[in-house]
Design a protein around this motif. Structure first.
Motif, PDB file in Angstrom:
ATOM      1  N   THR A  23       0.832  -1.209   0.000  1.00 42.04           N
ATOM      2  CA  THR A  23       0.000   0.000   0.000  1.00 42.04           C
ATOM      3  C   THR A  23       0.862   1.252   0.000  1.00 42.04           C
ATOM      4  O   THR A  23       0.600   2.207  -0.745  1.00 42.04           O
ATOM      5  N   MET A  24       1.884   1.184   0.864  1.00 39.51           N
ATOM      6  CA  MET A  24       2.789   2.326   0.929  1.00 39.51           C
ATOM      7  C   MET A  24       3.482   2.545  -0.421  1.00 39.51           C
ATOM      8  O   MET A  24       3.636   3.662  -0.894  1.00 39.51           O
ATOM      9  N   ILE A  27       1.150   4.042  -2.788  1.00 46.25           N
ATOM     10  CA  ILE A  27       0.994   5.465  -2.512  1.00 46.25           C
ATOM     11  C   ILE A  27       2.220   6.244  -2.983  1.00 46.25           C
ATOM     12  O   ILE A  27       2.114   7.296  -3.602  1.00 46.25           O
ATOM     13  N   SER A  31       2.245   8.991  -5.687  1.00 48.43           N
ATOM     14  CA  SER A  31       2.698  10.339  -5.296  1.00 48.43           C
ATOM     15  C   SER A  31       3.698  10.864  -6.306  1.00 48.43           C
ATOM     16  O   SER A  31       3.592  11.987  -6.797  1.00 48.43           O
ATOM     17  N   PHE A  34       1.983  11.471  -9.681  1.00 43.24           N
ATOM     18  CA  PHE A  34       1.183  12.706  -9.709  1.00 43.24           C
ATOM     19  C   PHE A  34       2.074  13.945  -9.669  1.00 43.24           C
ATOM     20  O   PHE A  34       1.816  14.941 -10.353  1.00 43.24           O
ATOM     21  N   TYR A  35       3.107  13.838  -8.848  1.00 46.62           N
ATOM     22  CA  TYR A  35       4.016  14.969  -8.734  1.00 46.62           C
ATOM     23  C   TYR A  35       4.624  15.306 -10.099  1.00 46.62           C
ATOM     24  O   TYR A  35       4.652  16.456 -10.529  1.00 46.62           O
ATOM     25  N   ILE A  38       2.007  16.637 -12.506  1.00 52.11           N
ATOM     26  CA  ILE A  38       1.695  18.046 -12.260  1.00 52.11           C
ATOM     27  C   ILE A  38       2.799  18.936 -12.803  1.00 52.11           C
ATOM     28  O   ILE A  38       2.558  19.968 -13.435  1.00 52.11           O
ATOM     29  N   LYS A  41       2.462  19.142 -16.420  1.00 57.83           N
ATOM     30  CA  LYS A  41       1.293  19.945 -16.784  1.00 57.83           C
ATOM     31  C   LYS A  41       1.615  21.435 -16.674  1.00 57.83           C
ATOM     32  O   LYS A  41       1.266  22.237 -17.550  1.00 57.83           O
ATOM     33  N   LEU A  42       2.289  21.805 -15.572  1.00 60.95           N
ATOM     34  CA  LEU A  42       2.654  23.215 -15.403  1.00 60.95           C
ATOM     35  C   LEU A  42       3.672  23.633 -16.457  1.00 60.95           C
ATOM     36  O   LEU A  42       3.669  24.768 -16.931  1.00 60.95           O
ATOM     37  N   GLN A  45       1.905  24.303 -19.584  1.00 60.25           N
ATOM     38  CA  GLN A  45       1.298  25.632 -19.494  1.00 60.25           C
ATOM     39  C   GLN A  45       2.350  26.703 -19.798  1.00 60.25           C
ATOM     40  O   GLN A  45       2.094  27.671 -20.514  1.00 60.25           O
TER      41      GLN A  45
ATOM     42  N   LEU B  25      -3.282   5.257   6.249  1.00 57.13           N
ATOM     43  CA  LEU B  25      -3.011   5.076   4.825  1.00 57.13           C
ATOM     44  C   LEU B  25      -4.043   5.822   3.972  1.00 57.13           C
ATOM     45  O   LEU B  25      -3.726   6.411   2.948  1.00 57.13           O
ATOM     46  N   VAL B  32      -2.298  12.377  -1.245  1.00 52.98           N
ATOM     47  CA  VAL B  32      -1.865  12.297  -2.638  1.00 52.98           C
ATOM     48  C   VAL B  32      -2.832  13.086  -3.517  1.00 52.98           C
ATOM     49  O   VAL B  32      -2.442  13.848  -4.413  1.00 52.98           O
ATOM     50  N   LEU B  36      -2.496  16.498  -5.908  1.00 48.03           N
ATOM     51  CA  LEU B  36      -3.105  16.755  -7.212  1.00 48.03           C
ATOM     52  C   LEU B  36      -3.859  18.071  -7.205  1.00 48.03           C
ATOM     53  O   LEU B  36      -3.773  18.875  -8.126  1.00 48.03           O
TER      54      LEU B  36
END
Lengths: 388, 621
Positions: A23-24, A27, A31, A34-35, A38, A41-42, A45, B25, B32, B36
């Motif tokens: 799970t960690m 995540i 993370s 997504f980081y 992002i 994406k920026l 832009q 968790l 997370v 976003l």
């Protein structure tokens, strides 16, 4: 045996760890993913913004030739932008610069469009009103012919009215379009669309298939970031600031632009040229009957533009022959400059108050034109460091 | 009823960390999502700022375009004035030459008359050469007469057409060039009043370029639109001097329509400045060779009849001799006047004459001399004006009011032998100009003139463009509503487990009971706004239209050179400028209260800090 195992508490931590770890990890994976997403994406832009604003640094319009420089600028700018944004630092070309931990990205499209100057908002109503205003101006002009019964003026006005739809758009044009022969840039409205894709590199592709939230297959698919930026980039800059001194500066951009605008269009200038040749010839005939020299002035149909640089009160003036009696004017200002002692106007004071620093600051920028360090500070220069 | 196995499981403490870890968790997972959201918030904020920057710059660019257009059309107006002056120069010069050739013919006629006197008065055979030469001079006179007719025909070609073309050029300046300037500038009002909606809307169009997220009055709030409109209108208006025409902003145009007669008086009083400026530049742009000075054409004439002297001539835009009510002075000598009568250019005057002139015609045994007091009256003058009573076109007058060339009275004429009879003048009338509208000249046309201000703190009246933008939370959304930045997550772990997943549209709220913790991931909600219309995200940008001749910062802004440009500019700079303007004169050398000065300096610095504190922390969160 099994009961014993169940009763024992040893290994509980590793069991929980074994459960928590994936799970960690998930995540962490997300993370990072997504980081980076992002970030890209920026960057996308920023790429759109950079590409659009770069056009403000290019000559999209050339007064000298009347040519438009959009295509040349576009090729340079798009090529530069694609190279520059191939990595997230938007600096140099680096090997494998399009990859990070969780994903990689690529610029899929940088498209720019040179659109016509923005039309005014307001839609049908605004158009209706403007159409009315346009016809009102037509009426006003027709009325002037009644007030000034003059065949030449009537012909000019009629010519203008006939050409108007071609040259200026209809009376209710949302935006004034300069005559095509004047070669103004009626475009320069840059619209940029960029697409940057972000590809997942380390999360298993079908990790979230049939998740319980959306009941749909949610693959960690490639992300496409579409960004848009628009800007009126061209302010019709005249890049040549040299002195313009009449026909001696015929090749200057400033002169050529006024020449294009003179009497609306070339065909009108041609007709006028024929007329002025008749005038010149007739006058020459009269002069020759009296055994006088014909006038030697520049051809009437040539435009007259005098624009000299002002750095002092005297520098922009044009020195001409002295007038025929003493005390008359012999120098003339080529830009507005009324003496401040005689007139209300601030032109002279405006010139005298400007400095040669950026934005005409009277003092260097380190002192700040208007900041509290300024020597113009009405409350004294107390906080100006002594070393300055 | 609980089973025994269930009782055992619930009574045991082993594994109690597990639910806690699960909660942790889950919170981590939400974090997370929060990442976003933060990214999206940053993206939206940058987008809004980009939009504000683009809109402010674009408005400045459009204004700069318009100013450059105005500068170039003003130069075109000048070119038209110069053309009008050149045409009138030709006309005046042709008129002068027409008078000149007439005068030469008159001198021949006088010699013929003198010879006739000798032929009829002197005894035979002394009169024989007079009689023979008289026959030749009769022929000369006829030839001269034919030449004068040729000159007259050629002159009338110019005289018929030039005044109409001259008037048409002035009308062209007013009804076409000025209207074009006005129309272009007025259209900018629409961009100003809409808050540059064209750019704002375009920036927020989705990928398929369908409906924009930021429509007029939707997204950007009405208060922002009003603030932008007022600020930009004030800045735009400051750039124009009404004296030259009318301010091209809607309120002024509406007021101008109501007070059109006042507007027509623009040539008087303070508005004279505008006419003076255009006159000065028009006179500066003339063709020097001839519009201004036609000296050097020293003598003329036929072999037996000459007029000597310094030929002078010029065409200028002039005024009445003074500001008083006296008549405009079309007497040609007045054109040689100094700046006093030169200042205003609503009169187009031309002047051609001879200075220190003398006329001599001779047949050897007969001579006729026209003295300077006669020849110096030879010339042609035209005063083109709007007022019918001011328009003039005539040859010089002698002191008796007759045309100035040697005429019947021969004032200043010496002849030997004396004249037999007084010959009829070749040209003995003022010009008949009825067919050419009597030299109508509408004067300097209205045009767009910059309103100079010698103050750096006012940016020399170079207009700024302002863009305050706001996007309300409900418009911060893309095409897909399922994205997490439109969600209001609420997770409750006390009592009954509950998870609430609330979309902003509230159409799909998931509730499972309980109240303890929440994570509102919507961007720019009302939680962070102090003022209603600022709810959501905000951005401020300032553009500027500025004048810069390449390599020359000193040259002052004006509407005659196309060196206007656009740029972005610091927002806070205006505040300090405003402070300096408002406090101008308060701190001067005579004010010795240093504590006051230090205090004001402190406020001056602090005001920006406060502003930026408010703007950056609250308004533009």
């Amino acid at each position: 045996m099994i009961k014993q195992l169940l009763k024992k508490q040893s290994g509980q931590a590793i069991t929980e760890f074994a459960i928590a770890l994936p799970t960690m990890v998930v995540i962490f994976l997300f993370s990072q993913y997504f980081y980076e997403a992002i970030q890209v994406k920026l960057k996308a832009q920023e790429l759109a913004r950079y590409t659009t604003w770069e056009f403000t640094g290019h000559a999209l319009h050339d007064y000298e030739s009347g040519d438009m420089g959009y295509n040349d600028a576009k090729n340079d700018i798009v090529s530069d932008a694609e190279d520059r944004f191939a990595n997230l630092n938007s600096t140099d070309k680096l090997n494998n610069a399009n990859k990070a931990l969780a994903g990689s990205w690529s610029i899929r499209r940088v498209r720019t469009q040179n659109a016509s100057e923005p039309r005014i908002p307001g839609g049908t109503i605004a158009n209706f009103i403007l159409t009315g205003v346009g016809y009102l101006l037509d009426g006003w002009r027709m009325l002037s012919i009644a007030q000034h019964p003059n065949v030449v003026w009537a012909a000019l006005a009629a010519w203008y009215t006939a050409e108007r739809n071609n040259l200026f758009g209809t009376a209710g044009a949302n935006v004034f379009n300069p005559p095509s022969e004047w070669k103004f840039n009626n475009k320069g409205y840059i619209k940029t669309n960029v697409t940057v894709s972000f590809e997942n590199e380390w999360i298993p592709e079908h990790f979230l298939d049939r998740n319980h939230w959306s009941q749909q297959s949610t693959r960690v698919r490639r992300l496409n970031f579409n960004m848009r930026n628009v800007l009126v980039a061209d302010s019709w800059k005249l890049f040549d600031g040299q002195d313009v001194e009449g026909t001696d500066s015929k090749d200057s951009a400033f002169y050529k632009q006024v020449e294009r605008m003179y009497l609306l269009k070339q065909s009108a200038r041609n007709i006028f040229k024929i007329y002025t040749q008749i005038v010149r010839a007739s006058t020459a005939v009269v002069a020759l009957t009296a055994l006088q020299k014909p006038l030697t002035m520049n051809p009437i149909e040539e435009v007259t533009v005098y624009s000299k640089n002002y750095t002092t009160l005297e520098s922009g003036k044009r020195q001409m022959q002295e007038d025929l009696n003493s005390g008359a004017k012999s120098t003339y200002d080529t830009a507005p400059l009324l003496p401040k002692d005689d007139y209300d106007s601030d032109y002279q004071e405006s010139l005298e108050s400007r400095g040669e620093n950026y934005m005409a600051c009277p003092e260097v920028e380190s002192l700040g034109c208007t900041s509290s360090l300024s020597q113009d500070n009405p409350f004294g220069d107390y906080i100006i460091p002594e070393e300055l | 009823m609980k089973t025994q196995a269930l009782e055992r499981l619930t009574s045991k403490k082993e594994g109690q960390a597990f639910p806690l870890a699960a909660v942790g968790l889950f919170i981590m997972a939400l974090s997370v999502l929060a990442t976003l959201n933060l990214g999206q918030a940053i993206h939206e904020k940058i987008k809004l700022q980009n939009t504000a920057d683009s809109a402010a710059y674009s408005l400045a660019a459009i204004e700069a375009r318009a100013f450059n257009f105005v500068a170039l059309t003003n130069r075109t107006q000048i070119a038209n004035y110069n053309t009008a002056m050149a045409l009138q120069s030709y006309l005046s010069y042709a008129g002068f030459c027409y008078f000149l050739v007439g005068t030469v013919r008159d001198l021949i006629a006088n010699v013929e008359s003198s010879l006739a006197f000798g032929c009829s008065t002197f005894p035979f055979p002394y009169n024989t050469p007079y009689c023979i030469l008289r026959g030749y001079f009769r022929a000369f006179k006829m030839i001269a007469r034919v030449i004068v007719i040729i000159a007259q025909v050629a002159y009338e070609v110019v005289h018929y057409s030039a005044p109409m073309a001259i008037e048409a050029l002035a009308l062209f300046n007013e009804y076409i060039l000025w209207h074009m300037q006005l129309f272009r500038l007025v259209l900018i009002n629409a961009h100003i009043f809409s808050g540059m909606q064209e750019i704002v809307g375009e920036m927020y169009k989705p990928d398929d370029l369908s409906e924009s997220r930021m429509k007029f009055m939707q997204g950007n709030s009405w208060m922002n639109i009003i603030i932008n409109a007022v600020l930009n209108l004030i800045e735009f208006r400051l750039a124009f001097d009404r004296g030259a025409g009318v301010n091209p902003v809607l309120p002024d145009i509406l007021m101008g329509a109501l007070n059109y007669n006042d507007f027509k008086k623009r040539k008087k009083d303070k508005n004279k400045d505008a006419v003076r400026v255009m006159t000065e530049l028009a006179n500066a742009s003339r063709s020097e060779e001839s519009i201004y000075d036609r000296s050097g054409f020293a003598f003329a004439s036929f072999l037996v009849s000459n007029v000597f002297g310094d030929k002078r001539g010029m065409t200028k835009l002039v005024a009445k001799e003074s500001d008083s009510d006296i008549e405009p002075n079309p007497e040609i000598k007045a054109l040689r006047a100094t700046e006093g009568n030169y200042i205003v250019g609503d009169y187009l005057a031309s002047d051609d004459y001879i200075e220190s002139g003398i006329g001599i015609a001779t047949a050897g045994i007969s001579i006729v001399v026209a003295l300077p007091n006669s020849i110096n009256n030879l010339g042609s003058a035209i005063l083109a004006a709007d007022d019918k009573d001011d328009r003039k076109h005539y040859g010089y007058k002698n002191p008796k009011g007759k045309t100035g060339h040697p005429n019947g009275s021969y004032n200043g004429l010496v002849a030997f032998p004396p004249l037999m009879s007084i010959p009829k003048k070749t040209v003995d009338k003022d010009m008949d100009c009825n067919f050419v509208q009597q030299h109508k000249w509408p004067g300097i046309a209205p045009y767009t003139k910059f309103n100079p201000k010698a103050d750096h703190n006012s940016d020399y009246n170079q207009p700024s463009t302002w863009m305050f933008l706001n996007i309300a939370p409900e418009y911060i959304r893309s095409e897909r509503d399922s994205v997490p930045w439109h969600k209001d997550f609420r997770f409750n772990h006390g009592g009954n487990d509950q998870f609430e997943f609330q979309n902003l549209s509230t159409d799909d709220t998931w509730e499972h009971g309980g109240h303890s913790a929440s994570l509102d991931t919507t961007i720019g909600g009302e939680r962070s706004s102090l003022v209603g219309f600022l709810e959501g995200l905000n951005a401020i940008s300032r553009g500027m239209v500025y004048y810069h001749r390449p390599d020359n910062w000193i040259e002052h802004p004006n509407f005659f050179n196309p060196f206007w440009r656009a740029k972005l500019a610091p927002v806070g700079q205006k505040l300090t400028q405003l402070f300096d303007r408002l406090t101008k004169g308060m701190g001067n050398d005579t004010f010795e209260n240093e504590a006051f000065n230090y205090g004001m300096n402190f406020i001056r610095n602090f005001i920006n800090d406060i502003f930026f504190g408010v703007v950056t922390s609250v308004m533009t969160h």
